[in-house]
Design a protein around this motif. Structure first.
Motif, PDB file in Angstrom:
ATOM      1  N   PHE A 201       0.880  -1.171   0.000  1.00 35.38           N
ATOM      2  CA  PHE A 201       0.000   0.000   0.000  1.00 35.38           C
ATOM      3  C   PHE A 201       0.920   1.224   0.000  1.00 35.38           C
ATOM      4  O   PHE A 201       1.673   1.426   0.967  1.00 35.38           O
ATOM      5  N   ASP A 202       0.857   2.037  -1.033  1.00 29.92           N
ATOM      6  CA  ASP A 202       1.874   3.084  -1.181  1.00 29.92           C
ATOM      7  C   ASP A 202       1.440   4.053  -2.280  1.00 29.92           C
ATOM      8  O   ASP A 202       0.816   3.645  -3.259  1.00 29.92           O
ATOM      9  N   ALA A 203       1.809   5.319  -2.136  1.00 29.12           N
ATOM     10  CA  ALA A 203       1.625   6.257  -3.256  1.00 29.12           C
ATOM     11  C   ALA A 203       2.705   6.032  -4.308  1.00 29.12           C
ATOM     12  O   ALA A 203       2.567   6.465  -5.455  1.00 29.12           O
ATOM     13  N   HIS A 204       3.790   5.347  -3.889  1.00 23.79           N
ATOM     14  CA  HIS A 204       4.983   5.218  -4.751  1.00 23.79           C
ATOM     15  C   HIS A 204       5.253   3.767  -5.123  1.00 23.79           C
ATOM     16  O   HIS A 204       5.031   2.864  -4.305  1.00 23.79           O
ATOM     17  N   LEU A 205       5.817   3.571  -6.315  1.00 27.08           N
ATOM     18  CA  LEU A 205       6.140   2.209  -6.764  1.00 27.08           C
ATOM     19  C   LEU A 205       7.392   1.658  -6.073  1.00 27.08           C
ATOM     20  O   LEU A 205       7.544   0.446  -5.922  1.00 27.08           O
ATOM     21  N   ASP A 206       8.320   2.555  -5.702  1.00 28.38           N
ATOM     22  CA  ASP A 206       9.570   2.147  -5.029  1.00 28.38           C
ATOM     23  C   ASP A 206      10.344   1.080  -5.806  1.00 28.38           C
ATOM     24  O   ASP A 206      10.847   0.094  -5.240  1.00 28.38           O
ATOM     25  N   ILE A 207      10.438   1.320  -7.117  1.00 31.70           N
ATOM     26  CA  ILE A 207      11.252   0.433  -7.972  1.00 31.70           C
ATOM     27  C   ILE A 207      12.326   1.249  -8.686  1.00 31.70           C
ATOM     28  O   ILE A 207      12.693   0.971  -9.826  1.00 31.70           O
ATOM     29  N   ARG A 208      12.816   2.284  -7.996  1.00 33.39           N
ATOM     30  CA  ARG A 208      13.825   3.142  -8.603  1.00 33.39           C
ATOM     31  C   ARG A 208      15.110   2.377  -8.904  1.00 33.39           C
ATOM     32  O   ARG A 208      15.464   1.449  -8.189  1.00 33.39           O
ATOM     33  N   ASN A 209      15.827   2.857  -9.949  1.00 35.54           N
ATOM     34  CA  ASN A 209      17.206   2.433 -10.196  1.00 35.54           C
ATOM     35  C   ASN A 209      18.104   3.375  -9.422  1.00 35.54           C
ATOM     36  O   ASN A 209      17.905   4.588  -9.476  1.00 35.54           O
ATOM     37  N   ALA A 210      19.038   2.852  -8.685  1.00 35.95           N
ATOM     38  CA  ALA A 210      20.002   3.695  -7.959  1.00 35.95           C
ATOM     39  C   ALA A 210      21.214   2.825  -7.684  1.00 35.95           C
ATOM     40  O   ALA A 210      21.094   1.597  -7.588  1.00 35.95           O
ATOM     41  N   PRO A 211      22.389   3.439  -7.552  1.00 35.74           N
ATOM     42  CA  PRO A 211      23.594   2.622  -7.346  1.00 35.74           C
ATOM     43  C   PRO A 211      23.568   1.834  -6.041  1.00 35.74           C
ATOM     44  O   PRO A 211      24.180   0.778  -5.938  1.00 35.74           O
ATOM     45  N   ASP A 251       6.974   2.728 -16.688  1.00 34.73           N
ATOM     46  CA  ASP A 251       7.498   1.820 -17.732  1.00 34.73           C
ATOM     47  C   ASP A 251       8.128   0.589 -17.087  1.00 34.73           C
ATOM     48  O   ASP A 251       7.917  -0.545 -17.527  1.00 34.73           O
ATOM     49  N   ARG A 252       8.920   0.822 -16.015  1.00 37.75           N
ATOM     50  CA  ARG A 252       9.568  -0.314 -15.331  1.00 37.75           C
ATOM     51  C   ARG A 252       8.521  -1.230 -14.704  1.00 37.75           C
ATOM     52  O   ARG A 252       8.644  -2.459 -14.747  1.00 37.75           O
ATOM     53  N   ALA A 253       7.485  -0.618 -14.147  1.00 34.36           N
ATOM     54  CA  ALA A 253       6.408  -1.424 -13.545  1.00 34.36           C
ATOM     55  C   ALA A 253       5.777  -2.327 -14.603  1.00 34.36           C
ATOM     56  O   ALA A 253       5.478  -3.500 -14.346  1.00 34.36           O
ATOM     57  N   ASP A 254       5.607  -1.775 -15.797  1.00 39.43           N
ATOM     58  CA  ASP A 254       5.055  -2.551 -16.923  1.00 39.43           C
ATOM     59  C   ASP A 254       5.963  -3.730 -17.267  1.00 39.43           C
ATOM     60  O   ASP A 254       5.513  -4.875 -17.393  1.00 39.43           O
ATOM     61  N   GLU A 255       7.260  -3.425 -17.381  1.00 40.77           N
ATOM     62  CA  GLU A 255       8.245  -4.483 -17.715  1.00 40.77           C
ATOM     63  C   GLU A 255       8.247  -5.576 -16.653  1.00 40.77           C
ATOM     64  O   GLU A 255       8.423  -6.758 -16.960  1.00 40.77           O
ATOM     65  N   LEU A 256       8.074  -5.185 -15.406  1.00 41.80           N
ATOM     66  CA  LEU A 256       8.134  -6.159 -14.299  1.00 41.80           C
ATOM     67  C   LEU A 256       6.787  -6.842 -14.045  1.00 41.80           C
ATOM     68  O   LEU A 256       6.675  -7.707 -13.179  1.00 41.80           O
ATOM     69  N   GLY A 257       5.768  -6.450 -14.794  1.00 36.79           N
ATOM     70  CA  GLY A 257       4.441  -7.075 -14.639  1.00 36.79           C
ATOM     71  C   GLY A 257       3.767  -6.738 -13.325  1.00 36.79           C
ATOM     72  O   GLY A 257       3.058  -7.573 -12.740  1.00 36.79           O
ATOM     73  N   VAL A 258       3.983  -5.507 -12.843  1.00 33.69           N
ATOM     74  CA  VAL A 258       3.401  -5.111 -11.555  1.00 33.69           C
ATOM     75  C   VAL A 258       1.882  -4.918 -11.703  1.00 33.69           C
ATOM     76  O   VAL A 258       1.411  -4.335 -12.679  1.00 33.69           O
TER      77      VAL A 258
END
Ligand SMILES: N=CN[C@@H](CCC(=O)O)C(=O)O
Ligand SMILES: [Mn+2]
Ligand SMILES: [Mn+2]
Length: 369
Positions: A201-211, A251-258
């Motif tokens: 449950f979140d306003a954010h997807l939290d699937i960011r790319n970061a080092p 876009d990443r959410a789409d690729e990951l099938g979220v």
């Protein structure tokens, strides 16, 4: 919380495990009422680790704190979530044990309902540090794994949403008998491993790319972990706002099938449609991990978070979802994230969190034989 509490001890650096703190578990005593004037502070006990005397039965639910906001700091958020675990416990401690729960259990079993495993603390000197988040996650994951292997429902109390990667890894370790976080050694595909579903449950997807891991990356890290282990990634995000996530993240959410149930869906779709979508997700998996980022709620009811929501989802919708989710009997791990007591008003945010925590505990206990 007193200024000498271990969470605020800045003399240390690194991850530290501190035990159950009884001073947080206080409430009103009611000598003039019947014995059914009973509160959570009166039944909670210390978590027994696997090494303790095993003649004592394990508690059905075990709390464990993740006092850490290094992930929020790395994600450029407002820090302060580190202070939330003791504050949430203090609020929850004062909630009554409902009649329905008291009717179900014998008084002699009250001591087995809830345990507290204390906190895993991230001492980061209030600054960015290279490995301290990862150390804290690893220590917390071990606690979670231990709790789940004792057949207790683990409920994590964050802390920033970096708790999610650590809760998931603890669950993974418990289910796959992995001894520790071991990202560099991918295991061969395990076709019989239980399929874990994540409901966030979140306003954010939290699937960011970061080092490095942050509070904005946990589900991308989990997706990569699963891929390295030949496991599918089942992630359902509820409350996602179109204005709190970039197109790159969608876009990443789409690729990951979220599976996304947006804040607009939550408010406008019929409950039957939402419940159907949720049940379709639940049916695909064997085990559930439920995480609630408290910034999913409107800032009016939960002001004390790093990133307050402009719209948010309703508490009632969330509670209806929790009913469906727990009725599946598949939940083995849950947690709360992102509460920041520094920005709270009248402990409003802690009260909403404590209510949801009490509901989760109740749903789980009512499922027991
Ligand atoms: N856990 C938080 N994640 C959000 C924070 C957004 C913000 O700080 O505005 C994210 O990275 O998208
Ligand atoms: Mn969020
Ligand atoms: Mn989040």
């Amino acid at each position: 919380m007193s200024s000498s509490h271990p969470v605020t001890d800045n003399a240390k650096v690194g991850a530290e495990q501190v035990p159950f703190d009884t001073s947080l578990w206080t409430g009103r005593a009611e000598p003039d009422e019947s014995e059914r004037a009973l509160y959570w502070y009166q039944v909670v006990g210390a978590h027994q680790t696997a090494d303790d005397d095993d003649s004592k039965a394990n508690s059905k639910v075990t709390l464990v704190g993740f006092a850490c906001d290094q992930g929020v700091r790395r994600n450029l958020g407002r820090v302060g979530a580190k202070l939330a675990p003791p504050a949430i416990r203090q609020t929850f401690a004062k909630l009554p044990i409902t009649p329905i729960l008291q009717d179900k259990f014998d008084k002699a079993d009250y001591g087995l309902l809830l345990a507290d495993a204390g906190d895993v603390i991230c001492h980061d000197n209030d600054s960015l540090m290279p490995d301290v988040l990862e150390q804290t996650q690893a220590l917390y994951s071990q606690q979670v794994s231990d709790i789940i292997q004792q057949d207790s429902l683990g409920i994590g109390i964050g802390g920033g949403h970096a708790i999610a990667y650590a809760s998931y890894m603890g669950l993974w370790q418990a289910l796959n008998n992995d001894s520790k976080l071991d990202e560099n050694t991918p295991k061969p595909s395990q076709s019989n491993a239980p399929k874990i579903g994540i409901i966030n449950f979140d306003a954010h997807l939290d699937i960011r790319n970061a080092p490095k891991g942050t509070s904005g990356t946990p589900f991308r890290q989990i997706a990569e972990h699963n891929q390295a282990h030949g496991q599918p990634f089942h992630y359902c995000a509820i409350g996602i706002s179109q204005f709190s996530n970039t197109a790159a993240l969608f876009d990443r959410a789409d690729e990951l099938g979220v599976t996304i149930i947006s804040d607009d869906n939550c408010a406008r779709d019929s409950w039957e449609n939402s419940a159907k979508k949720l049940n379709e997700f639940i049916d695909q998996v064997d085990v559930l991990y439920v995480t609630i980022d408290m910034d999913a709620f409107p800032a009016s009811i939960v002001p004390g978070v790093s990133a307050p929501a402009a719209k948010g989802i309703s508490l009632d919708f969330t509670e209806r979802c929790l009913e469906v989710i727990f009725a599946s009997g598949k939940v083995k791990m849950a947690d709360f994230a992102e509460i920041n007591p520094t920005y709270d008003i009248d402990a409003r945010s802690c009260k909403v969190t404590a209510r949801l925590l009490a509901l989760m505990v109740q749903h789980h206990l009512l499922l027991q034989d």
